[in-house]
Design a protein around this motif. Structure first.
Motif, PDB file in Angstrom:
ATOM      1  N   ILE A 166      -9.161   1.384  -2.061  1.00  0.00           N
ATOM      2  CA  ILE A 166      -8.173   1.989  -1.858  1.00  0.00           C
ATOM      3  C   ILE A 166      -7.856   2.606  -0.526  1.00  0.00           C
ATOM      4  CG2 ILE A 166      -6.692   3.818  -2.606  1.00  0.00           C
ATOM      5  CD1 ILE A 166      -7.664   3.210  -5.448  1.00  0.00           C
TER       6      ILE A 166
ATOM      7  N   GLY B 211      -5.583   0.988   2.056  1.00  0.00           N
ATOM      8  CA  GLY B 211      -4.498   1.575   2.527  1.00  0.00           C
ATOM      9  C   GLY B 211      -4.454   1.818   3.979  1.00  0.00           C
TER      10      GLY B 211
ATOM     11  N   GLN C 226      -3.043  -1.144   5.564  1.00  0.00           N
ATOM     12  CA  GLN C 226      -1.572  -1.460   5.525  1.00  0.00           C
ATOM     13  C   GLN C 226      -0.680  -0.669   6.357  1.00  0.00           C
ATOM     14  OE1 GLN C 226      -1.952  -4.329   3.882  1.00  0.00           O
ATOM     15  NE2 GLN C 226      -0.195  -3.802   2.536  1.00  0.00           N
TER      16      GLN C 226
ATOM     17  N   PHE D 148      -4.582  -3.827  -2.872  1.00  0.00           N
ATOM     18  CA  PHE D 148      -4.361  -2.340  -3.009  1.00  0.00           C
ATOM     19  C   PHE D 148      -3.684  -2.206  -4.373  1.00  0.00           C
ATOM     20  CE2 PHE D 148      -1.886   1.386  -1.934  1.00  0.00           C
ATOM     21  CZ  PHE D 148      -2.821   2.296  -1.444  1.00  0.00           C
TER      22      PHE D 148
ATOM     23  N   TYR E  73       1.082   4.935  -0.937  1.00  0.00           N
ATOM     24  CA  TYR E  73      -0.125   5.347  -0.466  1.00  0.00           C
ATOM     25  C   TYR E  73      -0.728   6.802  -0.574  1.00  0.00           C
ATOM     26  CZ  TYR E  73      -3.011   6.608   3.679  1.00  0.00           C
ATOM     27  OH  TYR E  73      -4.236   7.033   4.530  1.00  0.00           O
TER      28      TYR E  73
ATOM     29  N   ASN F 271      -3.872   8.552  -2.785  1.00  0.00           N
ATOM     30  CA  ASN F 271      -4.969   9.162  -2.102  1.00  0.00           C
ATOM     31  C   ASN F 271      -4.966  10.697  -2.504  1.00  0.00           C
ATOM     32  OD1 ASN F 271      -6.496   7.862   0.039  1.00  0.00           O
ATOM     33  ND2 ASN F 271      -4.337   6.995   0.213  1.00  0.00           N
TER      34      ASN F 271
END
Length: 283
Positions: free
Chosen positions: A96, A100, A103, A123, A187, A191
């Motif tokens: 991730i 991320g 991306q 993802f 995103y 996180n």
């Protein structure tokens, strides 16, 4: 005629100043966003290195008891489902974070669209899977914290699914502008665990020690608020950023850029605190 002639250069000067202010505001806004991304990327890669160094090395040795050094309910002999959920949660966290960050790089999206699409799919699958593993560990296997913290984490998992569904929906519909906004939201909420750690360490450094919570039981109002703030605060900043982008106002853009710069410095302090207080001592 004389007055009209004098009005022309005056108007041109005003428009020139306005254009200069807008240009400066756009540069300031972009610089603040890039600064945030660089600091966040450094902090997240530190977190990945910590995960790989501690858990990756332990997995290679088959020493699963290492999980119990940082998790009260880490490795439990005989609990195959729970242990698998823990391992998947950690492994997917690495995917991730790295996926991320990839991306978010515009160059990847522009020059390697196929990589952007496939990385986005991985993802998406990773964040949805790890959110389910997190809920299992939270409500079935057991975890530290109290009910407000568990509700905050559950709320974050629901946000992950909402953002994932909306990002996928608009991508399939080729509504790329809307898709990117939902992807950015995804995103940030994906996180949340990282934001929780750096937020907690920033708070501890700010107060020169634990404040508003019991470090032994890991309960208290500070942690209850943080369990919701880990998703809502980053999302709120992002929504303000979207609003600022839509307004061609130099003052508003400069003000937001200054605010984001301050928040990024605070984030950097939290990253330093997490590095020195959480990650390095266990490596």
């Amino acid at each position: 005629m004389t007055n009209q002639r004098l009005d022309i250069p005056a108007t041109t000067a005003i428009n020139g100043k306005k254009h200069t202010a807008q240009t400066f505001a756009s540069i300031a806004l972009k610089a603040a966003v890039v600064f945030w991304f660089v600091v966040a990327a450094i902090g997240q890669l530190m977190f990945v290195y910590y995960l790989l160094f501690l858990y990756g090395a332990a997995a290679a040795r088959g020493d699963w008891l290492v999980l119990n050094k940082v998790m009260p309910h880490g490795y439990i002999p005989g609990d195959s489902a729970g242990n698998f959920a823990i391992v998947m949660h950690i492994f997917l966290a690495v995917i991730i974070v790295i996926g991320g960050l990839i991306q978010l790089i515009p160059m990847v999206r522009q020059r390697a669209p196929a990589l952007h699409r496939w990385n986005g799919r991985v993802f998406l699958l990773a964040v949805c899977t790890t959110s389910l593993a997190g809920l299992y560990m939270l409500w079935i296997r057991g975890s530290v914290g109290d009910l407000p913290q568990h509700l905050g984490s559950t709320f974050g998992a629901l946000l992950i699914w909402l953002c994932a569904i909306m990002a996928l929906r608009h991508a399939l519909a080729r509504q790329l502008v809307v898709h990117r906004r939902w992807a950015l939201r995804l995103y940030l909420v994906a996180n949340a665990v990282w934001f929780y750690r750096i937020g907690l360490m920033f708070w501890i450094l700010l107060n020169h020690g634990p404040a508003g919570f019991d470090p032994d039981t890991f309960t208290g109002p500070t942690l209850s608020v943080l369990s919701f703030a880990q998703t809502l605060l980053p999302l709120a900043v992002l929504e303000v950023y979207f609003a600022v982008q839509r307004r061609d106002n130099a003052v508003v853009r400069i003000a937001f850029a200054a605010g984001l710069f301050v928040l990024t410095v605070a984030m950097g302090v939290g990253i330093f605190g997490a590095l020195m207080g959480m990650w390095l001592p266990k490596m």
